[in-house]
Motif scaffolding. Structure first.
Motif, short mmCIF file in Angstrom:
data_model
loop_
_atom_site.label_atom_id
_atom_site.label_comp_id
_atom_site.label_asym_id
_atom_site.label_seq_id
_atom_site.Cartn_x
_atom_site.Cartn_y
_atom_site.Cartn_z
N LYS A 227 0.83 -1.20 0.00
CA LYS A 227 0.00 0.00 0.00
C LYS A 227 0.87 1.25 0.00
CE LYS A 227 -3.97 -2.08 2.37
NZ LYS A 227 -4.89 -1.98 3.53
N HIS A 228 0.35 2.29 -0.61
CA HIS A 228 1.03 3.58 -0.62
C HIS A 228 0.80 4.29 0.72
CE1 HIS A 228 2.02 3.82 -5.00
NE2 HIS A 228 1.06 2.91 -5.06
N LYS A 229 1.81 5.06 1.15
CA LYS A 229 1.68 5.83 2.38
C LYS A 229 0.56 6.86 2.24
CE LYS A 229 2.82 7.73 6.35
NZ LYS A 229 2.60 7.05 7.65
N GLU B 221 -2.37 6.93 -4.00
CA GLU B 221 -1.50 6.71 -5.15
C GLU B 221 -1.55 7.88 -6.12
OE1 GLU B 221 -0.71 3.33 -8.65
OE2 GLU B 221 -2.26 3.02 -7.10
N GLU C 80 0.64 10.68 -4.75
CA GLU C 80 2.06 10.39 -4.90
C GLU C 80 2.49 10.51 -6.36
OE1 GLU C 80 3.19 6.73 -3.08
OE2 GLU C 80 2.46 7.31 -1.09
N ASN D 214 7.03 3.64 2.00
CA ASN D 214 6.81 2.91 0.74
C ASN D 214 7.98 2.00 0.35
OD1 ASN D 214 4.28 4.15 0.37
ND2 ASN D 214 5.18 5.86 -0.77
N LEU E 8 7.11 -0.96 -1.87
CA LEU E 8 6.96 -0.58 -3.28
C LEU E 8 8.32 -0.37 -3.94
CD1 LEU E 8 4.05 1.99 -2.88
CD2 LEU E 8 3.88 -0.24 -3.99
N VAL F 41 9.08 5.83 -7.15
CA VAL F 41 8.40 5.62 -5.88
C VAL F 41 8.82 6.73 -4.91
CG1 VAL F 41 8.13 4.10 -3.88
CG2 VAL F 41 8.25 3.13 -6.19
N ILE G 128 9.70 7.90 -1.42
CA ILE G 128 10.17 7.21 -0.21
C ILE G 128 10.35 8.15 0.98
CG2 ILE G 128 11.29 5.36 -1.51
CD1 ILE G 128 13.97 6.81 -1.00
#
Length: 461
Positions: free
Chosen positions: A6-8, A11, A14, A235, A238, A330, A332
């Protein structure tokens, strides 16, 4: 089927941040400075005596070491001037309070002891930074504070406890006292290859006035894991997926240390790396938590899923980090900057030095740019003269057509006899070329003196 990471944040949000930082800022800045970087690499080739830029090309292919001799002389001067003692800095006393003198002395001692720490490699970094500055016109350095602790038993303390097996009976127990032993607690910095620094071309007097600065590097997944708590990485599951599959050389490697070099990374390296973007600058954010002084310590992106700025969002000096491979990227890290001065003003932990100040260009001017054309002219004339001497030194024959066609004896060798029909003096003779290169030598001398006069450096090596 395993759950997808899952994305922090959402999506779409981000992805919008990636479009701002990676697609808009980084990629456009990279494209806009192609000529600037090509010029820097051309100057770097001259410094390394690689004859890649020339206006004359024939037999000789030598890069005359004019720029190298001046730069090496400069470097020895920097080292002698700056490293004669271990006191690298002086502190100016401005206050009039009784304790101000002691504070200045303490600050001077702290800074000099830090720079004398062999693990900082201050000498190599200083000479590297000055060389980049002289060749490119400006140099950037990234600063940080590093701390490492190790838990150790420093003693024992006694306490009384009841023996579980014997009710009513007590015993003395020795408990270890565990303290954090400071292993590393110091300032550090790194000189950045100019090909890995990206920003806009707006003229500023300090990097703090830049809207944003992005620094590119390589990073492994092990490093992300080890720095997760320290830097607040997100993330990572990911990001881990980007490290999987066949290894690809990073843009950082292809455009800096591996460019024009024959040595390439192995196909199956022990450590895999991704391109890493570290961005300092303001971004629309929503504050979630503040410290006791009212400074933000936790924020979230101030954009909705459609990329529009939220009503409660404010521009906050922040740190963002991305890793990317190809078109996959991604997020981070997303956090407000922890760097503030004594008055609470946020700042970027970045230093910039200029060689010469340009009146209109933010990049400045450099010794390398001034010497570049002179270096090319010297090398061209040197090779012209070398070709002329070579032609005059090596014998060349001229003869009648019927004497040279299908004649395998026409070559030079000790005690070898050339065979020609008829009178040799009338059929075959040496074609003499004069080797007078006085004009070329005078031109090289004039150009060499011009370069030395321009830089005010007369190499003695």
């Amino acid at each position: 089927m395993a759950d997808q990471p899952k994305h922090k944040f959402e999506e779409n949000i981000e992805n919008h941040l990636a479009k701002i930082v990676v697609d808009d800022e980084y990629q456009k800045a990279k494209a806009a400075r192609q000529y600037e970087m090509a010029t820097f690499e051309s100057i770097l080739d001259k410094f390394e005596c690689k004859h890649t830029e020339k206006n004359y090309e024939w037999m000789s292919d030598i890069e005359y070491p004019h720029m190298a001799s001046i730069m090496i002389t400069d470097a020895s001067g920097w080292a002698n001037q700056y490293f004669q003692t271990r006191d690298f800095v002086e502190v100016k006393l401005e206050g009039s309070n009784p304790d101000d003198k002691k504070k200045c002395s303490s600050a001077k001692k702290c800074i000099n002891q830090t720079l004398n720490n062999r693990n900082i490699f201050h000498y190599q970094k200083y000479i590297r930074g000055r060389t980049i500055n002289a060749l490119h016109g400006q140099v950037y350095a990234l600063c940080w504070w590093e701390q490492k602790y190790k838990e150790e038993i420093t003693g024992y303390k006694s306490r009384i406890e009841e023996i579980p097996e014997i009710p009513g009976m007590n015993r003395e127990v020795q408990e270890p006292i565990i303290d954090e032993n400071i292993m590393v607690d110091r300032f550090n910095y790194e000189i950045i290859d100019p090909r890995n620094v990206f920003s806009d071309n707006k003229y500023v007097y300090s990097p703090q006035e830049k809207d944003w600065i992005t620094i590119r590097s390589e990073i492994s997944y092990d490093t992300l894991e080890s720095k997760k708590d320290e830097r607040g990485y997100i993330n990572l599951e990911l990001a881990k997926k980007l490290y999987e599959g066949t290894y690809q050389e990073t843009d950082t490697a292809k455009e800096t240390y591996n460019e024009r070099e024959s040595s390439k990374n192995t196909e199956k390296p022990v450590m895999k790396y991704l391109d890493h973007l570290l961005r300092f600058g303001k971004i629309w954010s929503v504050v979630k938590r503040e410290d006791e002084d009212g400074f933000p310590i936790e924020t979230v992106p101030g954009y909705d899923e459609f990329g529009k700025v939220k009503e409660k969002a404010v521009l906050i000096e922040s740190i963002m980090e991305f890793v990317y491979r190809g078109t996959n990227r991604v997020l981070i890290r997303f956090q407000p900057t922890p760097y503030r001065d004594t008055k609470g003003n946020p700042y970027k932990p970045i230093l910039r030095g200029l060689c010469y100040i340009h009146p209109t260009k933010d990049v400045g001017l450099s010794s390398g740019r001034y010497l570049s054309e002179i270096q090319t002219a010297i090398s061209d004339h040197f090779n012209m003269g070398a070709d002329r001497v070579k032609l005059a030194t090596l014998p060349t024959l001229i003869g009648r057509e019927d004497a040279v066609i299908d004649n395998t004896t026409l070559y030079f060798e000790p005690q070898h006899i050339m065979q020609v029909p008829g009178d040799p003096d009338s059929i075959l003779k040496e074609f003499k070329i004069q080797d007078n290169i006085d004009g070329t030598i005078q031109m090289i001398g004039m150009l060499d003196n011009s370069g030395q006069r321009l830089e005010g450096v007369y190499p003695t090596t």
